[in-house]
Design an enzyme around this catalytic site. Structure first.
Site, PDB file in Angstrom:
ATOM      1  N   GLU A 205       5.791 -16.184  19.444  1.00 20.66           N
ATOM      2  CA  GLU A 205       5.181 -16.868  18.304  1.00 20.66           C
ATOM      3  C   GLU A 205       5.244 -18.359  18.601  1.00 20.66           C
ATOM      4  O   GLU A 205       6.271 -18.999  18.418  1.00 20.66           O
ATOM      5  CB  GLU A 205       5.928 -16.525  17.009  1.00 20.66           C
ATOM      6  N   CYS A 239       4.408 -24.439  11.914  1.00 17.74           N
ATOM      7  CA  CYS A 239       3.576 -24.089  13.068  1.00 17.74           C
ATOM      8  C   CYS A 239       2.126 -23.811  12.703  1.00 17.74           C
ATOM      9  O   CYS A 239       1.236 -23.947  13.542  1.00 17.74           O
ATOM     10  CB  CYS A 239       4.175 -22.888  13.801  1.00 17.74           C
TER      11      CYS A 239
END
Length: 564
Positions: A205, A239
């Site tokens: 990720e 993010c």
């Protein structure tokens, strides 16, 4: 650093029963509820994150994930019947999800609770033994996790390992059955290389520069508020936060100023005094972010002598000239002009005519005082006067001095407090430093793009992002972004939305990551789906396909093929 205890626990079969999994997930939820204030305090100490933000964006999401997978894991873990081909009848087949084994979860610092415990919940739901490595850059949160996890969860099957790069490197040498990593691309490559030594599967990720497109069909007030929420939550250290905005000329400047108004609505006249605005994680990231701002926005740290003062002044001047030269070179290359002439003009401070296509930014803006004059009801702006589109569809503005653009609001910093004000840049150019890396902080560049088609080409010319956002009411525009761009997720009129749902897979593509989690996707990530087939020994219909292959068998094969 051995994982033998975890391996023994998994090999004993203690993590496989659904009752054990449900008990652990219930205990995980109790840990969150019973220690809520401790988690809030730890995250505040690490990131200066507001209490409400920690509860909403971390603790509640962990509890929701644990409850969601707990209530469905029985169905997910059950046999899934699959039809068998006619040629194999009588026969039955099914798939069953089994645990991968002993897994490693490496968590980042920006959401130190959520991004450690949400994948932990999915790994437990799948029946694995888990080694959890929290980030050393959020030491208070890491310490709290190492204290609480053994109190609530099975310490033989779930272990927290604290430490820095050395400890992480040692862990990566161990033969885990799966590695789940959340963080940056550089370390992601290291994790993948280490996993390859043991042929270990990985989920990465990562991140990237998540674009946000806005055109004049949107409600500019709603768009501005949602962009501000998505961008400046956790002081931009998310993010999937909008990394930059691509706005069409008829709305770009009005949007920039309306975003400035929304920042004041959310955080007040001085966001540093707001209890709802966070801080930067450490000094290194502070200096990195300051370096992305237009030259001269932030004065250098107070020097200790007149000699250093003089050196700082010379350095600042050289930096400004360098940026102007680089901006001119880039603009000349795009426009096909004479690079030498452009560099000479910029270095000498000469400002060419307003219609000269080499301009890439605008002069310093009046700041927040002018922003207040913008009506909250304004719906669209006017195309920047004298703006020239480059061959990539990004318009350059007259009066270029810095490719980062002009500061619409923000730009203030407090190094001691690790504070950077929510900052909006307008007229940013693609070659600006702020466009060369994931920002991961409270700086929002706004690029003026010709139209939706140019925006799509601009996005497709870069690495695939973890998310992309579109604010438009035009169905054709939405469809174009859905069909012609690739990203981990795509949000229409909603940033961060997919992060908040256990029903939606969360993951990247290309350089923004591989694999996904949340809910069923997380259960699948930490499971191996095994195929099982059964055929009775009587009647032994396989005799029809045993050698020798006679003419009669060939006719039988042709008959079965026609029926298939």
């Amino acid at each position: 650093m051995s994982i033998a205890r975890l391996r023994n626990a998994y090999s004993s079969g203690r993590t496989r029963p659904l009752t054990w999994r449900r008990e652990q997930l219930d205990a995980l939820r109790r840990m969150i509820v019973e220690n809520r204030e401790d988690f809030v305090a730890a995250v505040a100490a690490d990131l200066g994150k507001p209490a409400a933000e920690t509860v909403l964006m971390e603790l509640n999401l962990v509890a929701d994930e644990a409850r969601f997978v707990r209530n469905r894991l029985g169905r997910w873990a059950a046999r899934q019947p699959k039809p068998m081909p006619l040629a194999l009848q009588p026969a039955t087949g099914w798939t069953v999800a089994e645990p991968k084994g002993v897994v490693l979860v490496i968590a980042p610092w920006n959401y130190p609770v959520l991004l450690a415990l949400a994948p932990l919940a999915d790994a437990i739901a799948a029946g694995n033994a888990v080694c959890l490595k929290p980030s050393e850059l959020a030491p208070n949160s890491a310490r709290l996790l190492s204290e609480l996890v053994p109190q609530y969860l099975d310490c033989e099957a779930v272990r927290v390992i604290e430490g820095g790069p050395k400890e992480t490197g040692e862990l990566l040498k161990e033969p885990f059955d799966h590695i789940f990593y959340t963080g940056g691309e550089r370390v992601g490559r290291i994790v993948m290389k280490a996993a390859a030594e043991n042929l270990t599967s990985v989920t990465l990720e990562l991140g990237g520069k998540s674009p946000c497109f806005v055109d004049r069909t949107t409600d500019i007030n709603v768009a501005a508020r949602r962009i501000v929420w998505g961008k400046f939550t956790n002081a931009g250290q998310t993010c999937v936060a909008p990394d930059y905005v691509l706005a069409t000329p008829d709305v770009a400047e009005a949007l920039a100023r309306r975003i400035a108004v929304a920042i004041t609505e959310f955080f007040g006249e001085n966001p540093q005094d707001s209890r709802d605005y966070g801080r930067i994680i450490n000094d290194r990231h502070m200096e990195r972010l300051i370096g992305l701002l237009p030259a001269g926005t932030v004065p250098p740290e107070t020097p200790s002598s007149p000699l250093v003062v003089a050196a700082s002044a010379v350095g600042a001047a050289m930096d400004m000239v360098g940026r102007r030269i680089n901006a001119g070179v880039a603009a000349a290359n795009r426009s096909g002009g004479n690079v030498a002439d452009v560099v000479s003009a910029l270095a000498s401070g000469t400002v060419p005519a307003a219609d000269d296509p080499v301009h890439t930014t605008a002069e310093t803006h009046g700041g927040a005082e002018n922003d207040k004059a913008i009506s909250a009801d304004s719906g669209a702006g006017v195309a920047p006067t004298g703006a020239e589109p480059t061959d990539d569809g990004i318009q350059s503005l007259p009066g270029a001095t810095d490719p980062a653009g002009r500061v619409i609001c923000g730009g203030k910093v407090d190094r001691v407090a690790r504070y950077i004000a929510p900052t909006v840049l307008y007229g940013t150019q693609p070659d600006a430093p702020v466009m060369q890396e994931e920002i991961f902080g409270p700086i929002l560049p706004i690029l003026v793009v010709r139209d939706a088609d140019a925006a799509i080409r601009f996005i497709n010319g870069r690495s695939k992002p973890l998310a992309a956002y579109v604010f438009s009411r035009d169905h054709a525009v939405r469809l174009a972004f859905e069909r012609r761009t690739s990203s981990g997720a795509l949000g229409f009129n909603l940033p961060l939305g997919h992060l908040l749902s256990s029903r939606l897979p969360f993951g990247g593509v290309g350089l923004s990551g591989m694999g996904a989690y949340h809910g069923k996707a997380g259960f699948d990530t930490f499971s191996h789906v095994k195929t099982v087939v059964v055929k009775p020994q009587f009647p032994d219909t396989l005799r029809a396909v045993y050698p020798p292959f006679t003419e009669a068998k060939h006719r039988l094969f042709d008959f079965i093929t026609r029926l298939s």
